[in-house]
Design a protein around this motif. Structure first.
Motif, mmCIF file in Angstrom:
data_model
loop_
_atom_site.group_PDB
_atom_site.id
_atom_site.type_symbol
_atom_site.label_atom_id
_atom_site.label_comp_id
_atom_site.label_asym_id
_atom_site.label_seq_id
_atom_site.Cartn_x
_atom_site.Cartn_y
_atom_site.Cartn_z
ATOM 1 N N ILE A 151 0.839 -1.201 0.000
ATOM 2 C CA ILE A 151 0.000 0.000 0.000
ATOM 3 C C ILE A 151 0.878 1.256 0.000
ATOM 4 O O ILE A 151 2.029 1.228 0.399
ATOM 5 C CB ILE A 151 -0.992 0.049 1.183
ATOM 6 N N GLY A 152 0.282 2.338 -0.461
ATOM 7 C CA GLY A 152 0.962 3.621 -0.425
ATOM 8 C C GLY A 152 1.839 3.916 -1.616
ATOM 9 O O GLY A 152 2.636 4.853 -1.582
ATOM 10 N N ILE A 161 7.118 4.193 -3.784
ATOM 11 C CA ILE A 161 7.027 2.743 -3.882
ATOM 12 C C ILE A 161 6.187 2.252 -2.714
ATOM 13 O O ILE A 161 6.400 2.660 -1.561
ATOM 14 C CB ILE A 161 8.417 2.081 -3.838
ATOM 15 N N GLY A 162 5.207 1.397 -2.975
ATOM 16 C CA GLY A 162 4.354 0.881 -1.918
ATOM 17 C C GLY A 162 5.133 0.056 -0.895
ATOM 18 O O GLY A 162 6.158 -0.555 -1.207
ATOM 19 N N GLN A 163 4.617 0.034 0.320
ATOM 20 C CA GLN A 163 5.213 -0.751 1.399
ATOM 21 C C GLN A 163 4.424 -2.046 1.573
ATOM 22 O O GLN A 163 3.191 -2.045 1.510
ATOM 23 C CB GLN A 163 5.190 0.037 2.705
ATOM 24 N N ILE A 194 -3.029 7.627 0.132
ATOM 25 C CA ILE A 194 -2.762 6.651 1.186
ATOM 26 C C ILE A 194 -1.347 6.820 1.726
ATOM 27 O O ILE A 194 -1.119 6.710 2.944
ATOM 28 C CB ILE A 194 -3.015 5.217 0.678
ATOM 29 N N TYR A 195 -0.371 7.086 0.861
ATOM 30 C CA TYR A 195 1.001 7.237 1.366
ATOM 31 C C TYR A 195 1.115 8.409 2.335
ATOM 32 O O TYR A 195 1.928 8.378 3.275
ATOM 33 C CB TYR A 195 2.010 7.361 0.221
ATOM 34 N N GLN A 196 0.302 9.433 2.148
ATOM 35 C CA GLN A 196 0.326 10.569 3.075
ATOM 36 C C GLN A 196 -0.283 10.203 4.423
ATOM 37 O O GLN A 196 0.175 10.686 5.468
ATOM 38 C CB GLN A 196 -0.406 11.754 2.445
ATOM 39 N N VAL A 197 -1.300 9.341 4.406
ATOM 40 C CA VAL A 197 -1.866 8.851 5.665
ATOM 41 C C VAL A 197 -0.807 8.040 6.420
ATOM 42 O O VAL A 197 -0.634 8.182 7.635
ATOM 43 C CB VAL A 197 -3.124 7.997 5.419
ATOM 44 N N ILE A 198 -0.083 7.187 5.693
ATOM 45 C CA ILE A 198 0.970 6.381 6.321
ATOM 46 C C ILE A 198 2.045 7.278 6.921
ATOM 47 O O ILE A 198 2.516 7.040 8.050
ATOM 48 C CB ILE A 198 1.575 5.408 5.289
ATOM 49 N N GLU A 199 2.445 8.320 6.209
ATOM 50 C CA GLU A 199 3.458 9.239 6.725
ATOM 51 C C GLU A 199 2.974 9.952 7.984
ATOM 52 O O GLU A 199 3.769 10.243 8.886
ATOM 53 C CB GLU A 199 3.811 10.279 5.660
ATOM 54 N N ARG A 200 1.681 10.189 8.078
ATOM 55 C CA ARG A 200 1.140 10.957 9.200
ATOM 56 C C ARG A 200 0.849 10.079 10.418
ATOM 57 O O ARG A 200 1.131 10.473 11.556
ATOM 58 C CB ARG A 200 -0.132 11.688 8.737
ATOM 59 N N VAL A 201 0.277 8.897 10.198
ATOM 60 C CA VAL A 201 -0.162 8.090 11.361
ATOM 61 C C VAL A 201 0.517 6.723 11.432
ATOM 62 O O VAL A 201 0.323 5.998 12.407
ATOM 63 C CB VAL A 201 -1.687 7.913 11.380
ATOM 64 N N GLY A 202 1.280 6.356 10.391
ATOM 65 C CA GLY A 202 1.991 5.080 10.423
ATOM 66 C C GLY A 202 1.285 3.971 9.660
ATOM 67 O O GLY A 202 0.078 4.013 9.404
ATOM 68 N N LEU A 203 2.056 2.956 9.319
ATOM 69 C CA LEU A 203 1.555 1.828 8.542
ATOM 70 C C LEU A 203 0.644 0.917 9.355
ATOM 71 O O LEU A 203 -0.265 0.286 8.808
ATOM 72 C CB LEU A 203 2.735 1.023 7.980
#
Length: 207
Positions: A151-152, A161-163, A194-203
């Motif tokens: 995702i992301g 690149i997705g994680q 989605i990658y911005q959500v991951i950067e803000r709150v984590g995977l």
């Protein structure tokens, strides 16, 4: 759901029927060809395995009806919903570990769900990732056990690149993707990738 109709710079309008994983039958191709011949005489294959039929504005109602007769509905287009999933050739390919084509078609049931921003999905049967699975919001890559989910990813102005999120068995892919979409709706802010959500709150919020 937003009608998949977009006005073009030449005055024509593009009608984009729903084509899960780019799958179109012969009957549907005949309907598309008739609409194109009666309209601008052109169709355009898109990067998301869609087909854009260029028609005249006065043809829109006819286009909807003729597509419906061929078993197609006008699809979804817009920035803030689940988009048409891409799929590789799946079991037709000797390298495939999973039938990504049929699984992408199954995931297409989620198309049109509203989200903070567009959700692009790619389903690949192996690590060759022919459906861009590591550079879309949700990517699936087949292995012997099922699918690795990434995702992301993003291939736009700020490439990511997705994680890898997790591995799921084949029978759980639709529910796993739906859960990711639900988490995106729960934690995403309006307009975020989605990658911005991951950067803000984590995977971990997506696990």
């Amino acid at each position: 759901m937003v009608d998949a109709i977009a006005e073009q710079t030449n005055g024509a309008v593009a009608v984009l029927p729903a084509t899960p994983a780019g799958v179109i039958t012969a009957k549907q191709l005949e309907a598309i060809a008739k609409l194109a011949n009666d309209g601008a005489g052109l169709v355009k294959l898109t990067s998301m395995q869609r087909i854009a039929i260029l028609v005249k504005k006065e043809q829109l109602d006819t286009a909807r009806n003729q597509l419906a007769d061929a078993g197609m509905k006008v699809g979804v287009v817009g920035k803030r919903e689940v988009w048409n999933p891409m799929g590789c050739t799946g079991a037709l390919c000797k390298y495939s570990r999973q039938d990504a084509l049929s699984d992408a078609v199954a995931i297409a049931d989620l198309v049109g769900i509203k989200t903070p921003r567009q959700v692009k999905i790619g389903v690949s049967g192996c690590q060759n990732s022919c459906a861009w699975s590591k550079v879309v919001d949700i990517g699936l890559i087949g292995n012997k056990e099922g699918y690795d989910i990434y995702i992301g990813g993003d291939a736009g102005r700020s490439p990511h690149i997705g994680q890898k999120l997790k591995t799921v068995p084949k029978e759980n892919v639709v529910s796993a993707v739906k859960e990711i979409v639900d988490r995106f709706n729960a934690y995403g802010k309006d307009g975020e990738h989605i990658y911005q959500v991951i950067e803000r709150v984590g995977l971990d919020v997506f696990r």
